[in-house]
Enzyme design. Sequence first.
Site, PDB file in Angstrom:
ATOM      1  N   MET A 170       0.851  -1.192   0.000  1.00 26.85           N
ATOM      2  CA  MET A 170       0.000   0.000   0.000  1.00 26.85           C
ATOM      3  C   MET A 170       0.888   1.245   0.000  1.00 26.85           C
ATOM      4  O   MET A 170       0.441   2.339   0.341  1.00 26.85           O
ATOM      5  CB  MET A 170      -0.938  -0.013   1.201  1.00 26.85           C
ATOM      6  CG  MET A 170      -1.906  -1.214   1.148  1.00 26.85           C
ATOM      7  SD  MET A 170      -3.464  -0.945   1.992  1.00 26.85           S
ATOM      8  CE  MET A 170      -2.905  -0.638   3.650  1.00 26.85           C
ATOM      9  N   GLY A 171       2.146   1.079  -0.373  1.00 25.94           N
ATOM     10  CA  GLY A 171       3.041   2.232  -0.504  1.00 25.94           C
ATOM     11  C   GLY A 171       3.585   2.717   0.827  1.00 25.94           C
ATOM     12  O   GLY A 171       3.536   2.013   1.831  1.00 25.94           O
ATOM     13  N   GLY A 200      11.145  -3.026   5.291  1.00 22.43           N
ATOM     14  CA  GLY A 200      10.436  -4.310   5.233  1.00 22.43           C
ATOM     15  C   GLY A 200       9.985  -4.610   3.797  1.00 22.43           C
ATOM     16  O   GLY A 200      10.179  -5.715   3.287  1.00 22.43           O
ATOM     17  N   HIS A 201       9.370  -3.591   3.147  1.00 21.08           N
ATOM     18  CA  HIS A 201       8.959  -3.785   1.750  1.00 21.08           C
ATOM     19  C   HIS A 201      10.177  -4.035   0.861  1.00 21.08           C
ATOM     20  O   HIS A 201      10.144  -4.869  -0.041  1.00 21.08           O
ATOM     21  CB  HIS A 201       8.257  -2.528   1.226  1.00 21.08           C
ATOM     22  CG  HIS A 201       7.000  -2.161   1.930  1.00 21.08           C
ATOM     23  ND1 HIS A 201       6.863  -1.007   2.670  1.00 21.08           N
ATOM     24  CD2 HIS A 201       5.800  -2.794   1.995  1.00 21.08           C
ATOM     25  CE1 HIS A 201       5.638  -0.937   3.153  1.00 21.08           C
ATOM     26  NE2 HIS A 201       4.972  -2.005   2.778  1.00 21.08           N
ATOM     27  N   LYS A 222       5.254  -9.946   9.528  1.00 18.10           N
ATOM     28  CA  LYS A 222       4.683  -9.084  10.566  1.00 18.10           C
ATOM     29  C   LYS A 222       3.157  -9.214  10.548  1.00 18.10           C
ATOM     30  O   LYS A 222       2.522  -9.281  11.587  1.00 18.10           O
ATOM     31  CB  LYS A 222       5.073  -7.621  10.352  1.00 18.10           C
ATOM     32  CG  LYS A 222       4.476  -6.718  11.429  1.00 18.10           C
ATOM     33  CD  LYS A 222       4.774  -5.275  11.198  1.00 18.10           C
ATOM     34  CE  LYS A 222       3.970  -4.659  10.113  1.00 18.10           C
ATOM     35  NZ  LYS A 222       2.576  -4.336  10.491  1.00 18.10           N
ATOM     36  N   MET A 250       8.864  -2.653  11.607  1.00 11.03           N
ATOM     37  CA  MET A 250       8.630  -1.572  10.647  1.00 11.03           C
ATOM     38  C   MET A 250       7.221  -1.659  10.095  1.00 11.03           C
ATOM     39  O   MET A 250       6.729  -2.743   9.785  1.00 11.03           O
ATOM     40  CB  MET A 250       9.649  -1.643   9.517  1.00 11.03           C
ATOM     41  CG  MET A 250      11.003  -1.178   9.973  1.00 11.03           C
ATOM     42  SD  MET A 250      12.071  -0.822   8.582  1.00 11.03           S
ATOM     43  CE  MET A 250      13.577  -0.480   9.489  1.00 11.03           C
ATOM     44  N   SER A 288       4.249   1.132   7.887  1.00  9.04           N
ATOM     45  CA  SER A 288       3.961   2.483   7.374  1.00  9.04           C
ATOM     46  C   SER A 288       3.208   3.284   8.433  1.00  9.04           C
ATOM     47  O   SER A 288       3.333   4.507   8.509  1.00  9.04           O
ATOM     48  CB  SER A 288       3.121   2.392   6.103  1.00  9.04           C
ATOM     49  OG  SER A 288       3.760   1.534   5.179  1.00  9.04           O
ATOM     50  N   ARG A 289       2.425   2.611   9.268  1.00  3.77           N
ATOM     51  CA  ARG A 289       1.624   3.312  10.282  1.00  3.77           C
ATOM     52  C   ARG A 289       2.476   3.824  11.444  1.00  3.77           C
ATOM     53  O   ARG A 289       1.982   4.617  12.245  1.00  3.77           O
ATOM     54  CB  ARG A 289       0.508   2.403  10.802  1.00  3.77           C
ATOM     55  CG  ARG A 289      -0.619   2.221   9.797  1.00  3.77           C
ATOM     56  CD  ARG A 289      -1.830   1.551  10.435  1.00  3.77           C
ATOM     57  NE  ARG A 289      -2.991   1.574   9.566  1.00  3.77           N
ATOM     58  CZ  ARG A 289      -3.389   0.574   8.787  1.00  3.77           C
ATOM     59  NH1 ARG A 289      -2.706  -0.567   8.764  1.00  3.77           N
ATOM     60  NH2 ARG A 289      -4.459   0.687   8.030  1.00  3.77           N
TER      61      ARG A 289
HETATM   62  O1  PAF Z   1      -0.094  -5.734   3.610  1.00  3.06           O
HETATM   63  C1  PAF Z   1      -0.519  -4.831   2.863  1.00  3.06           C
HETATM   64  O2  PAF Z   1       0.132  -3.804   2.634  1.00  3.06           O
HETATM   65  C2  PAF Z   1      -1.883  -4.981   2.220  1.00  3.06           C
HETATM   66  O3  PAF Z   1      -2.781  -5.600   3.074  1.00  3.06           O
HETATM   67  C3  PAF Z   1      -1.834  -5.682   0.854  1.00  3.06           C
HETATM   68  C4  PAF Z   1      -1.361  -7.122   0.988  1.00  3.06           C
HETATM   69  C5  PAF Z   1      -0.913  -4.933  -0.100  1.00  3.06           C
HETATM   70  C6  PAF Z   1      -3.225  -5.722   0.226  1.00  3.06           C
HETATM   71  O4  PAF Z   1      -3.735  -4.443   0.042  1.00  3.06           O
END
Ligand code: PAF
Length: 286
Positions: A30-31, A36-37, A149, A184, A186-187
């Site tokens: 979700m950007g 982590g991403h 996570k 980690m 985003s929130r």
């Molecule tokens: O983990 C997330 O960021 C979201 O739940 C996902 C898997 C991208 C689905 O919107």
Amino acid sequence: MEIITRVAEMQARASAAKKNGQSIALVPTMGFLHQGHLSLMQEGRRRADLLVASVFVNPTQFGPQEDFASYPRDLQRDAELAAGAGVDWLFVPEVDDMYPQGFATAVTVSGLTEVLCGASRPGHFQGVTTVVCKLFGIVQPQVALFGRKDFQQLAVIRRMTLDLNLPVEIIGLPTVREPDGLAMSSRNAYLSAAERRQAPALIDALQLASAAVKTGERNVERVLALVRNRIDREPDAVIDYAVICNGTTLQAVPEVDGDSVLLLAVRIGRTRLIDNHTLFEEVDIP
Ligand code: PAF
């Protein structure tokens, strides 16, 4: 790296790549990317010819009172980070293109989704499984990578993929942490300085539980008491749930065993943090 915004174009590109014999790895996000991403992207890069990451703040997984509108967004920064992590195509669809007029389908996984985060966030997992199923159909990956996570999310996505015979290998990768142990997310950007100082209580609590189990404690209530006592020391922390359950079924267990995982959701101020720990380190679940 190319940014692709149209669903039809993304699907056509993926189909052409597959026809050419290229394999695709997908990292759905979700950007507001963090390390982590990026660790998911680095692993995806190793596992396929083409690496696709999606950035889509999916409205259907947010409840009416939740933070869809205020969820942090920074596409320019995301694009720079994704390019640096070796992403070939960054898929950034519009809401109206993902959910066009008349959209009427949902993917529901029962059993695993009513408990834990599903109990506090009704409808959340249906939104997640529906969008992930759509992303699989559009991007057609052989491999998709998710962070551990979001332990329950990973279990639900594995179940969906198995039940619907989706030809995608689901990879779960370890949680990436800040130097003080905070997972980690985003929130984390929502935390005030005072709240941020309290947030390592989650990893402390998980470590206390893990240490007790390592020294032979198997009684769930006694382990959870350690967890609750640690979290309750923080003035702004309120436990949403602290549960020891089976890592596959997510059902609460009476005694800690080799398949047990401790799952934790805690509100610090208005920010809801989650974390988890498989109580026997050598066990890799899910
Ligand atoms: O983990 C997330 O960021 C979201 O739940 C996902 C898997 C991208 C689905 O919107």
